[in-house]
Structure formats: C-alpha cells, structure tokens
Design an enzyme around this catalytic site. Structure first.
Site, PDB file in Angstrom:
ATOM      1  N   LYS A  97       0.822  -1.215   0.000  1.00  0.00           N
ATOM      2  CA  LYS A  97       0.000   0.000   0.000  1.00  0.00           C
ATOM      3  C   LYS A  97       0.857   1.266   0.000  1.00  0.00           C
ATOM      4  O   LYS A  97       0.487   2.267  -0.617  1.00  0.00           O
ATOM      5  CB  LYS A  97      -0.933   0.012   1.209  1.00  0.00           C
ATOM      6  CG  LYS A  97      -2.073  -0.980   1.089  1.00  0.00           C
ATOM      7  CD  LYS A  97      -3.053  -0.834   2.243  1.00  0.00           C
ATOM      8  CE  LYS A  97      -4.167  -1.866   2.089  1.00  0.00           C
ATOM      9  NZ  LYS A  97      -5.128  -1.799   3.211  1.00  0.00           N
ATOM     10  N   ASP A 130      -6.430   0.950  12.260  1.00  0.00           N
ATOM     11  CA  ASP A 130      -7.740   0.377  12.584  1.00  0.00           C
ATOM     12  C   ASP A 130      -7.659  -0.590  13.761  1.00  0.00           C
ATOM     13  O   ASP A 130      -8.486  -1.460  13.895  1.00  0.00           O
ATOM     14  CB  ASP A 130      -8.356  -0.288  11.340  1.00  0.00           C
ATOM     15  CG  ASP A 130      -7.543  -1.465  10.847  1.00  0.00           C
ATOM     16  OD1 ASP A 130      -6.423  -1.667  11.362  1.00  0.00           O
ATOM     17  OD2 ASP A 130      -8.020  -2.191   9.952  1.00  0.00           O
ATOM     18  N   CYS A 152      -7.620   9.379  27.821  1.00  0.00           N
ATOM     19  CA  CYS A 152      -8.641  10.001  28.676  1.00  0.00           C
ATOM     20  C   CYS A 152     -10.031   9.582  28.207  1.00  0.00           C
ATOM     21  O   CYS A 152     -10.993   9.587  28.975  1.00  0.00           O
ATOM     22  CB  CYS A 152      -8.565  11.521  28.599  1.00  0.00           C
ATOM     23  SG  CYS A 152      -7.101  12.272  29.293  1.00  0.00           S
ATOM     24  N   CYS A 162     -13.145  -2.697   9.922  1.00  0.00           N
ATOM     25  CA  CYS A 162     -13.888  -2.723   8.648  1.00  0.00           C
ATOM     26  C   CYS A 162     -13.958  -4.135   8.092  1.00  0.00           C
ATOM     27  O   CYS A 162     -14.970  -4.537   7.515  1.00  0.00           O
ATOM     28  CB  CYS A 162     -13.206  -1.847   7.614  1.00  0.00           C
ATOM     29  SG  CYS A 162     -13.147  -0.135   8.067  1.00  0.00           S
ATOM     30  N   CYS A 219      -1.582  10.867  30.571  1.00  0.00           N
ATOM     31  CA  CYS A 219      -1.316  12.306  30.483  1.00  0.00           C
ATOM     32  C   CYS A 219      -1.472  13.066  31.793  1.00  0.00           C
ATOM     33  O   CYS A 219      -1.147  14.248  31.852  1.00  0.00           O
ATOM     34  CB  CYS A 219      -2.194  12.956  29.405  1.00  0.00           C
ATOM     35  SG  CYS A 219      -3.923  13.154  29.869  1.00  0.00           S
TER      36      CYS A 219
HETATM   37 ZN   LIG Z   1      -5.021  11.336  29.038  1.00  0.00          ZN
END
Ligand SMILES: [Zn+2]
Length: 248
Positions: free
Chosen positions: A83, A127, A173, A185, A245
């Site tokens: 691809k 995906d 999150c 898919c 995070c």
């Molecule tokens: Zn986060």
C-alpha cells in the site's frame, strides 16, 4: 517560495488565515500518517495537494481487491503491491514535490517513538485499538499533536489532541485500554464515502494545525452519523486519573 508555488497554492495563499506564511509552514512540515487504508488515502492525497512538504507513510499491508471500494489511493493495478508504494505513486501524481518516506513494515515501539520525534504531527489512520493507544502514549510523551480518526459501518469520529497545551485531553482520557472490542472494517463493513468524510476532516484539522489557521478541534470529539446525516460535537475533558497524560 517560487512562482510555481505561488500559482499552485494560490487558492490557499489568498485566504488571509493562511497567507504566504501559512503556506510556507505547510511546505516546511513533516507529517507521519499511520495506515494507508480508507482514512489514510484521503489524508495523504489532500495533504500532498495542500503542499505539506514531507509525508511519512506507514503500512505493512498489501492492496487487496476488497480495499478498492474505499481506499482511493490504490487502483485495480495495485492489487498485490504494498500500500505504501501504491500510495506514493498516487501522491506524486498529484504533487511530485511532496517528499514521501515509506515504512512498509509494522513499526516496533522504538521505531514508532523515533518517528513521533521526527515529525511535526501524527495522523492516526490505523484500525486497531492497541496501535491507537501506543501512538497516543508517544504523542503525549513527545508533545506531538495527534489527529485521530475512526470510521466503521455508517459512523465515524474525529478528535485532535495536543499535549503542548496543558489542558488538552489525550486518547486514553477517552477510552479504556484493554477493552478487547476491535471493531474493524474487515469484519463489520463500511460505506465507501464515510472514510472520505472523516479522512478529509482529519486532513483539514492537520492543515489548520500546521499552517496556524483558525481554531482546531482540540478537546472535542466530533462524531458523524452518516445514516442520519448528523454531526455531534462533544466537549472532552482531561481525565485527572489518566495513566498517560495526568501530571503532564
Ligand atoms: Zn489522558
């Protein structure tokens, strides 16, 4: 920027939000696109057309007949080819000046981290949830903006995360890691133009982030219901308990 550039990109340069400075920022940018399927195809083609200087495209898969219904960077004659090779040709047919770096293998964690460091922006067109979480971790760590998109059946969503901004949430999150519900898919079907809608939105957000035009969709989840023709925009908050995070 030479006369050819001024002509080629004139319809963007005439936009006051972009102007010559914004176009130059696009031409100086280097973007990592992970996945050259349904989303990666329009993302790569539009970013090349818009004048992004360098695209790093990563995909280890080969073109299959069942891809052609929606993966518009590939054609009938590309079946059986990598691809990334087929996509590089499609990109260069539009804009030969766009530098294309192909990665035709599954990125190891180290390679992925290296690539996140080397690029100004990452666009997740993969995906698999496991890949998405890994991309997110490195983008938070390296403070690289991430444009995330997903499309399945008749629905899609898009979110922009930018760890350079202290209150930006991250992908983790939003989603719990380890939930093993891989909606892909291959097993669930997807209506052809949906990946064009979501991929084009990803490309638009990327162009805005890179050029500096407008407000990007940071901290919002934009969800598209293609069966009922409706967009919804939901505010996302940073999760104070997020293992990726929080504290950054
Ligand atoms: Zn986060």
């Amino acid at each position: 920027m030479n006369d050819q550039h001024l002509l080629r990109y004139s319809r963007q340069i005439m936009l006051p939000e972009v102007d010559i400075a914004g176009q130059q920022r696009l031409m100086d940018a280097r973007v990592l696109i992970i996945g050259m399927g349904g989303l990666g195809s329009p993302v790569a083609l539009y970013l090349a057309a818009a004048g992004v200087g360098a695209l790093v495209i990563s995909d280890f898969d080969e073109v299959d007949h069942s891809n052609l219904q929606r993966q518009i960077a590939h054609g009938e004659e590309d079946v059986g080819r990598l691809k990334v090779d087929s996509a590089r040709e499609a990109i260069h047919a539009i804009n030969p000046e766009c530098q294309v770096i192909t990665i035709p293998e599954k990125l190891t964690s180290d390679q992925l981290m290296q690539q996140v460091i080397l690029n100004d922006l990452v666009i997740d067109c993969s995906d698999r949830f496991s890949t998405r979480f890994e991309i997110n971790r490195y983008c938070v760590e390296m403070q690289t903006p991430l444009v995330s998109g997903a499309a399945i059946q008749f629905g899609g969503q898009l979110a922009v995360f930018d760890s350079r901004k202290p209150d930006s949430p991250c992908y983790r999150c939003l989603y719990e890691e380890g939930e093993d519900e891989e909606l892909r898919c291959a097993e669930n079907g997807v209506i052809a133009p949906l990946v064009g809608v979501i991929g084009s939105m990803q490309a638009l957000e990327a162009v805005k982030i890179l050029s500096g035009a407008g407000e990007t969709a940071i901290g919002r989840l934009m969800a598209f219901d293609g069966l009922n023709s409706q967009w919804r925009s939901m505010k996302l908050s940073k999760d104070p308990e997020c293992p990726v995070c929080s504290g950054k």
